[in-house]
Design an enzyme around this catalytic site. Structure first.
Site, PDB file in Angstrom:
ATOM      1  N   ALA A  13     -75.930 -25.305 -43.368  1.00  0.00           N
ATOM      2  CA  ALA A  13     -74.966 -24.840 -42.640  1.00  0.00           C
ATOM      3  C   ALA A  13     -74.408 -25.669 -41.610  1.00  0.00           C
ATOM      4  O   ALA A  13     -74.325 -25.343 -40.375  1.00  0.00           O
ATOM      5  CB  ALA A  13     -74.964 -23.391 -42.198  1.00  0.00           C
ATOM      6  N   ARG A  53     -74.418 -31.079 -36.705  1.00  0.00           N
ATOM      7  CA  ARG A  53     -74.471 -29.735 -35.811  1.00  0.00           C
ATOM      8  C   ARG A  53     -74.531 -28.758 -36.792  1.00  0.00           C
ATOM      9  O   ARG A  53     -73.682 -28.770 -37.871  1.00  0.00           O
ATOM     10  CB  ARG A  53     -73.273 -29.953 -35.039  1.00  0.00           C
ATOM     11  CG  ARG A  53     -73.358 -28.562 -34.091  1.00  0.00           C
ATOM     12  CD  ARG A  53     -72.259 -28.559 -33.078  1.00  0.00           C
ATOM     13  NE  ARG A  53     -72.197 -27.399 -32.199  1.00  0.00           N
ATOM     14  CZ  ARG A  53     -72.418 -27.575 -30.964  1.00  0.00           C
ATOM     15  NH1 ARG A  53     -72.659 -28.836 -30.440  1.00  0.00           N
ATOM     16  NH2 ARG A  53     -72.649 -26.615 -30.119  1.00  0.00           N
ATOM     17  N   ASN A  60     -93.996 -29.656 -50.172  1.00  0.00           N
ATOM     18  CA  ASN A  60     -92.794 -29.034 -50.311  1.00  0.00           C
ATOM     19  C   ASN A  60     -91.663 -29.507 -49.433  1.00  0.00           C
ATOM     20  O   ASN A  60     -90.883 -30.260 -50.138  1.00  0.00           O
ATOM     21  CB  ASN A  60     -92.420 -27.394 -50.164  1.00  0.00           C
ATOM     22  CG  ASN A  60     -92.776 -26.747 -51.484  1.00  0.00           C
ATOM     23  OD1 ASN A  60     -92.981 -27.399 -52.324  1.00  0.00           O
ATOM     24  ND2 ASN A  60     -92.744 -25.290 -51.402  1.00  0.00           N
ATOM     25  N   GLU A  61     -91.582 -29.079 -48.096  1.00  0.00           N
ATOM     26  CA  GLU A  61     -90.514 -29.720 -47.291  1.00  0.00           C
ATOM     27  C   GLU A  61     -90.754 -29.563 -45.742  1.00  0.00           C
ATOM     28  O   GLU A  61     -91.633 -28.618 -45.332  1.00  0.00           O
ATOM     29  CB  GLU A  61     -89.447 -28.919 -47.675  1.00  0.00           C
ATOM     30  CG  GLU A  61     -89.146 -27.675 -47.149  1.00  0.00           C
ATOM     31  CD  GLU A  61     -89.664 -26.522 -47.893  1.00  0.00           C
ATOM     32  OE1 GLU A  61     -90.696 -25.998 -47.464  1.00  0.00           O
ATOM     33  OE2 GLU A  61     -89.240 -26.270 -49.097  1.00  0.00           O
ATOM     34  N   ASP A  96     -97.283 -20.065 -55.838  1.00  0.00           N
ATOM     35  CA  ASP A  96     -96.818 -21.319 -55.182  1.00  0.00           C
ATOM     36  C   ASP A  96     -97.233 -21.237 -53.924  1.00  0.00           C
ATOM     37  O   ASP A  96     -97.696 -22.311 -53.181  1.00  0.00           O
ATOM     38  CB  ASP A  96     -95.597 -21.909 -55.538  1.00  0.00           C
ATOM     39  CG  ASP A  96     -95.240 -22.299 -57.022  1.00  0.00           C
ATOM     40  OD1 ASP A  96     -96.431 -22.946 -57.712  1.00  0.00           O
ATOM     41  OD2 ASP A  96     -94.216 -22.211 -57.500  1.00  0.00           O
ATOM     42  N   GLY A  97     -97.070 -20.406 -53.223  1.00  0.00           N
ATOM     43  CA  GLY A  97     -97.341 -20.002 -51.921  1.00  0.00           C
ATOM     44  C   GLY A  97     -98.828 -20.271 -51.654  1.00  0.00           C
ATOM     45  O   GLY A  97     -99.202 -20.876 -50.663  1.00  0.00           O
TER      46      GLY A  97
HETATM   47  P1  NAP Z   1     -92.145 -17.285 -50.287  1.00  0.00           P
HETATM   48  O1  NAP Z   1     -90.949 -16.573 -49.310  1.00  0.00           O
HETATM   49  O2  NAP Z   1     -92.826 -16.284 -51.075  1.00  0.00           O
HETATM   50  O3  NAP Z   1     -91.695 -18.257 -51.192  1.00  0.00           O
HETATM   51  C1  NAP Z   1     -90.194 -18.476 -51.689  1.00  0.00           C
HETATM   52  C2  NAP Z   1     -90.118 -18.849 -53.165  1.00  0.00           C
HETATM   53  O4  NAP Z   1     -90.484 -19.914 -53.422  1.00  0.00           O
HETATM   54  C3  NAP Z   1     -91.298 -17.924 -54.066  1.00  0.00           C
HETATM   55  O5  NAP Z   1     -90.841 -17.412 -55.286  1.00  0.00           O
HETATM   56  C4  NAP Z   1     -92.456 -18.931 -54.252  1.00  0.00           C
HETATM   57  O6  NAP Z   1     -93.135 -19.048 -55.209  1.00  0.00           O
HETATM   58  C5  NAP Z   1     -91.454 -20.241 -54.302  1.00  0.00           C
HETATM   59  N1  NAP Z   1     -91.760 -21.667 -54.539  1.00  0.00           N
HETATM   60  C6  NAP Z   1     -92.768 -22.186 -53.445  1.00  0.00           C
HETATM   61  N2  NAP Z   1     -92.797 -23.523 -53.897  1.00  0.00           N
HETATM   62  C7  NAP Z   1     -91.933 -23.983 -54.702  1.00  0.00           C
HETATM   63  C8  NAP Z   1     -91.720 -24.822 -55.501  1.00  0.00           C
HETATM   64  N3  NAP Z   1     -92.209 -26.179 -55.155  1.00  0.00           N
HETATM   65  N4  NAP Z   1     -90.690 -24.851 -56.510  1.00  0.00           N
HETATM   66  C9  NAP Z   1     -90.270 -23.696 -56.924  1.00  0.00           C
HETATM   67  N5  NAP Z   1     -90.519 -22.422 -56.071  1.00  0.00           N
HETATM   68  C10 NAP Z   1     -91.304 -22.670 -55.329  1.00  0.00           C
HETATM   69  O7  NAP Z   1     -92.874 -18.045 -49.327  1.00  0.00           O
HETATM   70  P2  NAP Z   1     -94.260 -19.074 -49.782  1.00  0.00           P
HETATM   71  O8  NAP Z   1     -94.728 -18.520 -51.092  1.00  0.00           O
HETATM   72  O9  NAP Z   1     -95.000 -18.895 -48.522  1.00  0.00           O
HETATM   73  O10 NAP Z   1     -93.324 -20.557 -49.935  1.00  0.00           O
HETATM   74  C11 NAP Z   1     -92.945 -21.211 -48.916  1.00  0.00           C
HETATM   75  C12 NAP Z   1     -91.903 -21.746 -49.433  1.00  0.00           C
HETATM   76  O11 NAP Z   1     -90.706 -20.985 -49.755  1.00  0.00           O
HETATM   77  C13 NAP Z   1     -91.251 -22.979 -48.648  1.00  0.00           C
HETATM   78  O12 NAP Z   1     -91.966 -24.100 -48.761  1.00  0.00           O
HETATM   79  C14 NAP Z   1     -89.922 -23.147 -49.174  1.00  0.00           C
HETATM   80  O13 NAP Z   1     -89.543 -24.121 -49.932  1.00  0.00           O
HETATM   81  C15 NAP Z   1     -89.525 -21.757 -49.641  1.00  0.00           C
HETATM   82  N6  NAP Z   1     -88.282 -21.065 -49.020  1.00  0.00           N
HETATM   83  C16 NAP Z   1     -87.327 -21.025 -49.585  1.00  0.00           C
HETATM   84  C17 NAP Z   1     -86.195 -20.404 -49.189  1.00  0.00           C
HETATM   85  C18 NAP Z   1     -84.940 -20.154 -49.886  1.00  0.00           C
HETATM   86  O14 NAP Z   1     -85.082 -20.220 -51.056  1.00  0.00           O
HETATM   87  N7  NAP Z   1     -83.839 -19.610 -49.687  1.00  0.00           N
HETATM   88  C19 NAP Z   1     -86.075 -20.112 -47.874  1.00  0.00           C
HETATM   89  C20 NAP Z   1     -87.420 -20.095 -47.169  1.00  0.00           C
HETATM   90  C21 NAP Z   1     -88.493 -20.543 -47.656  1.00  0.00           C
HETATM   91  P3  NAP Z   1     -94.396 -18.000 -55.301  1.00  0.00           P
HETATM   92  O15 NAP Z   1     -93.830 -16.533 -55.523  1.00  0.00           O
HETATM   93  O16 NAP Z   1     -95.168 -18.319 -56.532  1.00  0.00           O
HETATM   94  O17 NAP Z   1     -95.101 -18.222 -53.904  1.00  0.00           O
HETATM   95 MN    MN Z   2     -95.033 -16.844 -52.078  1.00  0.00          MN
END
Ligand code: NAP
Ligand code: MN
Length: 271
Positions: A185, A148, A122-123, A45-46
């Site tokens: 938070a 806050r 995503n967001e 997804d990334g």
């Molecule tokens: P990453 O750290 O690899 O992403 C975190 C996880 O989110 C990965 O498993 C990724 O899938 C999954 N993901 C991404 N979009 C998704 C969606 N629409 N629905 C369900 N899972 C999804 O970083 P990244 O791959 O660059 O992805 C960036 C995204 O990470 C941000 O948009 C944010 O949504 C998410 N994120 C999550 C957290 C958390 O859950 N605490 C914290 C920070 C960011 P893949 O392994 O297939 O890439």
């Molecule tokens: Mn990823």
């Protein structure tokens, strides 16, 4: 048809990229990195988020499809085993398009420079590296609360299964044109009070975050997988974008099945 392929960059994804590029070219499709009508993302997804970012300026004319080389993805839902079938579908089958809503983020600075307008798949999350954030939150031009805490996350329906879910937000079906705001938070005591629940805003209900800080405080604004630092932020405006992302579909894969297969189990519901 003109196509481009974005790979995560690991050997497996790169090999699939080469195979698909070769097969599709043999079917008389043209590889065009600059002006593709179809963008194929190979990775997770990334990787899909990166493919979207690279071609978002062509959102009106480009459609996307994703192959996952790791676990099942929300955006990357074709497996490497299915690549030959996918190539034939792309070459022979007319486009079926599914559209999902996007989030529009507009960042305005105190210096009066031109506003920055960004589309998120995503967001958007707004945090700071310097203590907590304090925002006036306005909805549809009316003061709603003073927040806050660590920050706020505003997500799209298709992003609701990502960071939003980890923050206790609800999963929203992408047929709903809405955005969701979740707290990271929040501080709640006798001085500060926030709603505490995720808010789901329909189209046209703009939400405006105005920092109540010294002008030199900087914010970390993350849009999908990329984070940038902004100083002198006057306001951050979020709403459902007028643009939509277009996915190419060659078979049904309902959203709730993807949610189930990713988070609950691999067992079919009717088993
Ligand atoms: P990453 O750290 O690899 O992403 C975190 C996880 O989110 C990965 O498993 C990724 O899938 C999954 N993901 C991404 N979009 C998704 C969606 N629409 N629905 C369900 N899972 C999804 O970083 P990244 O791959 O660059 O992805 C960036 C995204 O990470 C941000 O948009 C944010 O949504 C998410 N994120 C999550 C957290 C958390 O859950 N605490 C914290 C920070 C960011 P893949 O392994 O297939 O890439
Ligand atoms: Mn990823």
């Amino acid at each position: 048809m003109k196509f481009a392929i974005v790979s995560r960059g690991d050997d497996r994804s790169n090999n699939i990229k080469q195979t698909m590029k070769q097969y599709l070219t043999e079917f008389d499709l043209t590889y065009d990195k600059e002006e593709p009508e179809l963008v194929i993302s190979i990775g997770g997804d990334g990787t899909f988020l990166e493919a979207f970012r690279r071609y978002v300026h062509r959102i009106e004319t480009t459609a996307f499809i994703g192959v996952h080389t790791g676990h099942l993805g929300f955006y990357a839902d074709w497996t490497p085993d299915e690549v030959e079938r996918l190539v034939i579908e792309i070459a022979k089958t007319p486009f079926q398009i599914v559209e999902y809503p996007l989030l529009e983020v507009t960042i305005r600075l105190n210096s009066g420079e031109k506003a920055t307008r960004i589309l998120a798949l995503n967001e958007a999350t707004i945090k700071t590296a310097e203590g907590s954030v304090v925002f006036d939150v306005q909805i549809r031009g009316e003061h709603f609360e003073t927040f806050r805490g660590d920050g706020l996350c505003i997500s799209t329906p298709s992003g609701s299964t990502a960071y939003n879910k980890a923050l206790g937000g609800g999963i929203i079906h992408p047929s709903l044109e809405a955005i969701q705001m979740t707290e990271i938070a929040s501080i709640n005591n006798r001085v500060f009070r926030t709603i505490g629940s995720p808010l789901i805003l329909p189209k046209h209900h703009t939400c405006l975050l105005s920092p109540l800080h010294d002008e030199d405080k900087s914010f970390l604004i993350a849009i999908d997988h990329t984070t940038e630092t902004y100083s002198n932020v006057k306001s951050i405006q979020c709403r459902v974008a007028k643009e939509r992302v277009r996915f190419v579909r060659y078979r049904p894969f309902p959203f709730w099945n993807r949610v189930r297969d990713s988070f609950v189990s691999e067992i079919k519901l009717d088993d």
